[in-house]
Design a protein around this motif. Structure first.
Motif, PDB file in Angstrom:
ATOM      1  N   LEU A 157       0.831  -1.207   0.000  1.00 12.74           N
ATOM      2  CA  LEU A 157       0.000   0.000   0.000  1.00 12.74           C
ATOM      3  C   LEU A 157       0.868   1.262   0.000  1.00 12.74           C
ATOM      4  O   LEU A 157       0.540   2.250  -0.677  1.00 12.74           O
ATOM      5  N   LEU A 158       1.977   1.233   0.742  1.00 19.76           N
ATOM      6  CA  LEU A 158       2.889   2.377   0.735  1.00 19.76           C
ATOM      7  C   LEU A 158       3.502   2.574  -0.647  1.00 19.76           C
ATOM      8  O   LEU A 158       3.618   3.714  -1.144  1.00 19.76           O
ATOM      9  N   MET A 159       3.899   1.482  -1.318  1.00 14.02           N
ATOM     10  CA  MET A 159       4.447   1.586  -2.667  1.00 14.02           C
ATOM     11  C   MET A 159       3.407   2.149  -3.638  1.00 14.02           C
ATOM     12  O   MET A 159       3.723   2.994  -4.495  1.00 14.02           O
ATOM     13  N   ALA A 160       2.168   1.692  -3.513  1.00 18.12           N
ATOM     14  CA  ALA A 160       1.111   2.208  -4.388  1.00 18.12           C
ATOM     15  C   ALA A 160       0.872   3.695  -4.147  1.00 18.12           C
ATOM     16  O   ALA A 160       0.662   4.468  -5.088  1.00 18.12           O
ATOM     17  N   MET A 161       0.921   4.126  -2.881  1.00 20.02           N
ATOM     18  CA  MET A 161       0.718   5.537  -2.574  1.00 20.02           C
ATOM     19  C   MET A 161       1.853   6.394  -3.135  1.00 20.02           C
ATOM     20  O   MET A 161       1.612   7.462  -3.722  1.00 20.02           O
ATOM     21  N   VAL A 162       3.092   5.926  -2.997  1.00 22.09           N
ATOM     22  CA  VAL A 162       4.229   6.670  -3.551  1.00 22.09           C
ATOM     23  C   VAL A 162       4.132   6.738  -5.077  1.00 22.09           C
ATOM     24  O   VAL A 162       4.380   7.783  -5.696  1.00 22.09           O
ATOM     25  N   GLY A 163       3.771   5.627  -5.711  1.00 22.40           N
ATOM     26  CA  GLY A 163       3.603   5.637  -7.168  1.00 22.40           C
ATOM     27  C   GLY A 163       2.504   6.578  -7.619  1.00 22.40           C
ATOM     28  O   GLY A 163       2.648   7.275  -8.628  1.00 22.40           O
ATOM     29  N   ALA A 164       1.400   6.627  -6.870  1.00 24.44           N
ATOM     30  CA  ALA A 164       0.318   7.547  -7.224  1.00 24.44           C
ATOM     31  C   ALA A 164       0.763   8.996  -7.094  1.00 24.44           C
ATOM     32  O   ALA A 164       0.424   9.849  -7.925  1.00 24.44           O
ATOM     33  N   ILE A 165       1.557   9.298  -6.048  1.00 21.40           N
ATOM     34  CA  ILE A 165       2.058  10.664  -5.883  1.00 21.40           C
ATOM     35  C   ILE A 165       3.001  11.028  -7.024  1.00 21.40           C
ATOM     36  O   ILE A 165       2.953  12.144  -7.577  1.00 21.40           O
ATOM     37  N   VAL A 166       3.871  10.095  -7.422  1.00 23.96           N
ATOM     38  CA  VAL A 166       4.807  10.369  -8.518  1.00 23.96           C
ATOM     39  C   VAL A 166       4.056  10.603  -9.819  1.00 23.96           C
ATOM     40  O   VAL A 166       4.361  11.530 -10.590  1.00 23.96           O
ATOM     41  N   LEU A 167       3.040   9.783 -10.083  1.00 22.96           N
ATOM     42  CA  LEU A 167       2.262   9.968 -11.311  1.00 22.96           C
ATOM     43  C   LEU A 167       1.465  11.267 -11.282  1.00 22.96           C
ATOM     44  O   LEU A 167       1.282  11.916 -12.317  1.00 22.96           O
ATOM     45  N   ALA A 168       0.986  11.651 -10.102  1.00 19.29           N
ATOM     46  CA  ALA A 168       0.224  12.891 -10.008  1.00 19.29           C
ATOM     47  C   ALA A 168       1.116  14.116 -10.162  1.00 19.29           C
ATOM     48  O   ALA A 168       0.698  15.128 -10.727  1.00 19.29           O
ATOM     49  N   ARG A 169       2.366  14.031  -9.693  1.00 18.28           N
ATOM     50  CA  ARG A 169       3.293  15.158  -9.804  1.00 18.28           C
ATOM     51  C   ARG A 169       4.081  15.154 -11.101  1.00 18.28           C
ATOM     52  O   ARG A 169       4.963  15.976 -11.294  1.00 18.28           O
ATOM     53  N   ARG A 170       3.760  14.240 -12.003  1.00 17.03           N
ATOM     54  CA  ARG A 170       4.537  14.114 -13.228  1.00 17.03           C
ATOM     55  C   ARG A 170       4.369  15.330 -14.133  1.00 17.03           C
ATOM     56  O   ARG A 170       5.288  15.719 -14.844  1.00 17.03           O
ATOM     57  N   ASP A 171       3.201  15.941 -14.096  1.00 11.54           N
ATOM     58  CA  ASP A 171       2.962  17.103 -14.955  1.00 11.54           C
ATOM     59  C   ASP A 171       3.769  18.315 -14.502  1.00 11.54           C
ATOM     60  O   ASP A 171       4.026  19.227 -15.302  1.00 11.54           O
ATOM     61  N   PHE A 172       4.158  18.364 -13.238  1.00  9.55           N
ATOM     62  CA  PHE A 172       4.879  19.525 -12.731  1.00  9.55           C
ATOM     63  C   PHE A 172       6.392  19.396 -12.921  1.00  9.55           C
ATOM     64  O   PHE A 172       7.122  20.346 -12.704  1.00  9.55           O
ATOM     65  N   LEU A 173       6.876  18.204 -13.287  1.00 14.10           N
ATOM     66  CA  LEU A 173       8.298  18.019 -13.477  1.00 14.10           C
ATOM     67  C   LEU A 173       8.700  18.457 -14.879  1.00 14.10           C
ATOM     68  O   LEU A 173       7.982  18.193 -15.849  1.00 14.10           O
TER      69      LEU A 173
END
Length: 208
Positions: A157-173
């Motif tokens: 669940l922690l890995m899924a949460m980190v992956g979701a955050i990375v995918l959500a912040r992908r547009d800002f990178l």
């Protein structure tokens, strides 16, 4: 703690919770205002938690309130209120036929479930059985027999949460292809601003 109520109180509570759940579910489906539907969905979840309490499943009832009412339903409400899209629903072609087909399917499912409930030989026990709290039993199993699966599930669940955050912040990178190719040498001093250079030059001339 286990719920030990009289038989009449249990029957009345079961009837009230059932009416509340069926009415809220019908409101979720039939109301056109999606905010009211979301609030009634919380009523469905609360009535289900009450039914779990009548079955002495206190841990499942608490999880129902905390997860579904406190997280899922609140998330749905926040999503509805943040979108706030002012757009009317389009009238679908053959809407009456679609509603009739939906009603037929719902009535068929209700008849199937009713037949299953009436044909099942439910065993009724008159002896009072002391039931231990389900939360205590589940906690003991979580931290003794199922400790490894419990910890692995938390890691996943922690890995899924980190992956979701990375995918959500992908547009800002910034994109690597659009990044500037010029690099500044590490041992080069930065150039002074032109305003400071002109000010220092004028001060030297005035001093002379």
């Amino acid at each position: 703690m286990p719920v030990n109520l009289a038989e009449g109180v249990q029957v009345v509570s079961f009837g009230l919770l059932t009416i509340m759940m069926i009415g809220s579910a019908l409101g979720v489906v039939l109301l056109k205002n999606i905010v009211y539907s979301a609030f009634l969905l919380g009523g469905v979840f609360m009535s289900m938690a009450g039914l779990y309490l009548l079955l002495n499943a206190d841990f499942v009832a608490a999880a129902q309130v905390l997860i579904y009412v406190g997280s899922v339903n609140v998330l749905i409400l926040f999503g509805i209120m943040l979108v706030n899209k002012q757009q009317d629903f389009r009238v679908l072609p053959n809407a009456g036929l679609r509603q009739i087909a939906t009603a037929v399917v719902c009535v068929g499912l209700f008849a199937l479930l009713s037949t299953m409930v009436l044909s099942t030989p439910w065993s009724v026990t008159t002896t009072v059985v002391t039931i231990e709290s389900s939360a205590i039993a589940i906690g003991e199993h979580f931290f003794t027999d199922f400790l490894l699966p419990f910890e692995l599930a938390s890691v996943f669940l922690l890995m899924a949460m980190v992956g979701a955050i990375v995918l959500a912040r992908r547009d800002f990178l910034p994109d690597a292809s659009n990044a500037p190719t010029t690099t500044t040498p590490l041992l080069m001093l930065t150039e002074r601003p032109r305003e400071l250079v002109s000010v220092s030059g004028s001060s030297e001339e005035s001093s002379e």
